[in-house]
Design a protein around this motif. Structure first.
Motif, PDB file in Angstrom:
ATOM      1  N   ASP A  73      18.905  -4.324  13.386  1.00  0.00           N
ATOM      2  CA  ASP A  73      18.816  -4.460  14.839  1.00  0.00           C
ATOM      3  C   ASP A  73      17.487  -5.072  15.262  1.00  0.00           C
ATOM      4  O   ASP A  73      17.037  -4.902  16.397  1.00  0.00           O
ATOM      5  N   THR A  74      16.856  -5.803  14.352  1.00  0.00           N
ATOM      6  CA  THR A  74      15.593  -6.469  14.650  1.00  0.00           C
ATOM      7  C   THR A  74      15.789  -7.506  15.747  1.00  0.00           C
ATOM      8  O   THR A  74      16.806  -8.203  15.786  1.00  0.00           O
ATOM      9  N   ARG A  75      14.805  -7.601  16.630  1.00  0.00           N
ATOM     10  CA  ARG A  75      14.831  -8.603  17.687  1.00  0.00           C
ATOM     11  C   ARG A  75      13.826  -9.699  17.365  1.00  0.00           C
ATOM     12  O   ARG A  75      12.793  -9.451  16.742  1.00  0.00           O
ATOM     13  N   SER A 114       8.981  -5.409  11.116  1.00  0.00           N
ATOM     14  CA  SER A 114       9.549  -5.898  12.376  1.00  0.00           C
ATOM     15  C   SER A 114       8.925  -5.242  13.596  1.00  0.00           C
ATOM     16  O   SER A 114       9.215  -5.641  14.719  1.00  0.00           O
ATOM     17  N   GLN A 115       8.080  -4.242  13.386  1.00  0.00           N
ATOM     18  CA  GLN A 115       7.519  -3.509  14.514  1.00  0.00           C
ATOM     19  C   GLN A 115       6.125  -4.015  14.846  1.00  0.00           C
ATOM     20  O   GLN A 115       5.258  -4.112  13.971  1.00  0.00           O
ATOM     21  N   ALA A 116       5.907  -4.343  16.116  1.00  0.00           N
ATOM     22  CA  ALA A 116       4.598  -4.804  16.564  1.00  0.00           C
ATOM     23  C   ALA A 116       3.630  -3.629  16.645  1.00  0.00           C
ATOM     24  O   ALA A 116       3.999  -2.529  17.047  1.00  0.00           O
ATOM     25  N   SER A 163       5.304 -16.671  13.033  1.00  0.00           N
ATOM     26  CA  SER A 163       6.163 -16.679  11.847  1.00  0.00           C
ATOM     27  C   SER A 163       6.737 -15.295  11.556  1.00  0.00           C
ATOM     28  O   SER A 163       7.740 -15.173  10.854  1.00  0.00           O
ATOM     29  N   ARG A 164       6.118 -14.264  12.113  1.00  0.00           N
ATOM     30  CA  ARG A 164       6.571 -12.885  11.868  1.00  0.00           C
ATOM     31  C   ARG A 164       7.687 -12.456  12.827  1.00  0.00           C
ATOM     32  O   ARG A 164       8.268 -11.384  12.642  1.00  0.00           O
ATOM     33  N   VAL A 165       7.961 -13.260  13.865  1.00  0.00           N
ATOM     34  CA  VAL A 165       8.937 -12.832  14.878  1.00  0.00           C
ATOM     35  C   VAL A 165      10.032 -13.880  15.098  1.00  0.00           C
ATOM     36  O   VAL A 165      10.675 -13.906  16.143  1.00  0.00           O
ATOM     37  N   VAL A 166      10.245 -14.765  14.095  1.00  0.00           N
ATOM     38  CA  VAL A 166      11.275 -15.789  14.245  1.00  0.00           C
ATOM     39  C   VAL A 166      12.541 -15.416  13.475  1.00  0.00           C
ATOM     40  O   VAL A 166      12.491 -14.758  12.438  1.00  0.00           O
ATOM     41  N   ASP A 167      13.657 -15.844  14.022  1.00  0.00           N
ATOM     42  CA  ASP A 167      14.967 -15.662  13.401  1.00  0.00           C
ATOM     43  C   ASP A 167      15.215 -16.860  12.483  1.00  0.00           C
ATOM     44  O   ASP A 167      15.359 -17.990  12.951  1.00  0.00           O
ATOM     45  N   GLY A 191      15.631 -11.257  21.341  1.00  0.00           N
ATOM     46  CA  GLY A 191      17.057 -11.060  21.162  1.00  0.00           C
ATOM     47  C   GLY A 191      17.430 -10.930  19.696  1.00  0.00           C
ATOM     48  O   GLY A 191      16.610 -11.153  18.801  1.00  0.00           O
ATOM     49  N   PRO A 192      18.703 -10.576  19.418  1.00  0.00           N
ATOM     50  CA  PRO A 192      19.152 -10.382  18.032  1.00  0.00           C
ATOM     51  C   PRO A 192      19.304 -11.702  17.290  1.00  0.00           C
ATOM     52  O   PRO A 192      19.332 -12.775  17.896  1.00  0.00           O
ATOM     53  N   SER A 193      19.448 -11.605  15.983  1.00  0.00           N
ATOM     54  CA  SER A 193      19.666 -12.785  15.157  1.00  0.00           C
ATOM     55  C   SER A 193      20.956 -13.484  15.562  1.00  0.00           C
ATOM     56  O   SER A 193      21.923 -12.847  15.978  1.00  0.00           O
ATOM     57  N   TYR A 194      20.968 -14.809  15.432  1.00  0.00           N
ATOM     58  CA  TYR A 194      22.183 -15.570  15.720  1.00  0.00           C
ATOM     59  C   TYR A 194      23.223 -15.392  14.614  1.00  0.00           C
ATOM     60  O   TYR A 194      24.368 -15.769  14.785  1.00  0.00           O
TER      61      TYR A 194
END
Length: 355
Positions: free
Chosen positions: A229-231, A106-108, A169-173, A219-222
């Motif tokens: 706490d991944t955004r 989750s970290q860029a 694809s790596r940063v989608v909820d 933002g956080p997951s829906y």
């Protein structure tokens, strides 16, 4: 007296091989922004999504690939297409938004810069080849071309490699239906002086941040039950739609007018592949500003098969049209093309180009 133009002398793109179809989202659990489940069945959600965005499938990078890898593949093709020595490059300008995000993480990762990573992969030895990244939302590739044009015009550079790449694809909820929009890909171009008629004729850019700055955000997951706490990438879709229709057509007109080119001479509009209905509405409004209807075949689209890969959409689409890889679309020497994009910032830009 012969004058030297500044133009695009080579292009390349990389389209990942992994195809993700709309049906692959059938088992996802989708929630609203307030954490409540979306009441419609997924089949209805997906059907509505397809009718609005035009997206039927998208491409994801393979697990071992990252954004800088996709960019390297596109850069190699652009250098080969331009038939230049890579050691002659003065700048590598890499437009992205999220850096390298390894699969499952989750970290860029942006140290070193992605441009530096591409230079390393290309094995360029020349230290005078300066590599840096820019973050400008989806319009980042156009902005990189604008910067390259300025460097060359000022005399401090002769050849620049401009890349737009992203692995969204790596940063989608996965619990956000907007996740179906995003995809991965890379496009690149070599910008240089040229003695043929190809040239950047005009460009303009703008940033709207007086209330619009957070239309796209992290933002956080829906899914409220999510324990991490991944955004993730989030957006206010309706606000973006209204913003784009308000500002992009006028920005395109201002750019075309400053180039002194009659709209009747425009052969293609290469627009950021964000949303099929939105893009069509933007181009229709652009022509309406000239009291004209949008001509048939003016707006090539790749979004149905490739989705929205952010900064990669425009260079990828241009490369596909240039190479005749998009059915019923082509360009020839002397054709006038308008590039236009809108994205996080909120940023808008446009460029008029004679091929």
């Amino acid at each position: 007296m012969n004058t030297m133009n500044i133009g695009i002398i080579g292009t390349g793109c990389y389209v990942p091989s992994q195809i993700i179809e709309n049906s692959d989202f059938a088992k996802h659990d989708f929630f609203k922004a307030d954490g409540s489940p979306i009441p419609q069945p997924n089949a209805v959600i997906i059907e509505k999504f397809k009718s609005i965005t035009g997206i039927g499938e998208r491409r994801y990078a393979k697990n071992h690939q990252n954004t800088s890898d996709l960019a390297f593949f596109a850069a190699e093709k652009a250098i080969a297409d331009a038939n230049i020595d890579k050691e002659e490059l003065d700048y590598i300008i890499f437009a992205h938004n999220f850096g390298d995000v390894p699969f499952g993480k989750s970290q860029a990762d942006t140290v070193p810069t992605l441009a530096t990573r591409v230079k390393h992969h290309l094995e360029i030895k020349n230290p005078k080849c300066v590599a840096y990244d820019i973050l400008f939302g989806c319009p980042g590739w156009i902005e990189g071309v604008i910067q390259a044009n300025a460097f060359i015009k000022s005399g401090i550079a002769k050849k620049c490699l401009v890349i737009g790449a992203e692995a969204l694809s790596r940063v989608v909820d996965q619990n956000d239906r907007d996740s179906m929009i995003y995809s991965d890909g890379a496009g690149a171009a070599i910008i240089a002086e040229t003695d043929d008629e190809g040239a950047i004729l005009a460009h303009n850019s703008a940033t709207y941040a007086n209330g619009e700055a957070n239309y796209l955000f992290f933002g956080p997951s829906y899914r409220e039950s999510s324990q991490n706490d991944t955004r993730y990438i989030k957006m206010y879709g309706r606000k973006i739609y209204e913003f784009a229709l308000t500002h992009v057509p006028q920005g395109m007109k201002d750019c075309l007018d400053s180039a002194g080119i009659p709209i009747e001479q425009v052969k293609k509009v290469i627009i950021h592949q964000a949303n099929e209905k939105m893009d069509e509405a933007i181009v229709k409004r652009f022509y309406k500003l000239y009291a004209l209807d949008m001509p048939a075949g003016i707006m090539p689209m790749s979004i149905e098969k490739l989705g929205n890969s952010s900064v990669a959409t425009i260079p990828t689409l241009f490369d596909m049209v240039k190479r005749g890889k998009l059915e019923n679309h082509s360009i020839k020497k002397g054709d006038v093309v308008i590039f236009a994009s809108v994205g996080a910032g909120m940023n808008v830009n446009a460029m008029v180009y004679r091929y």
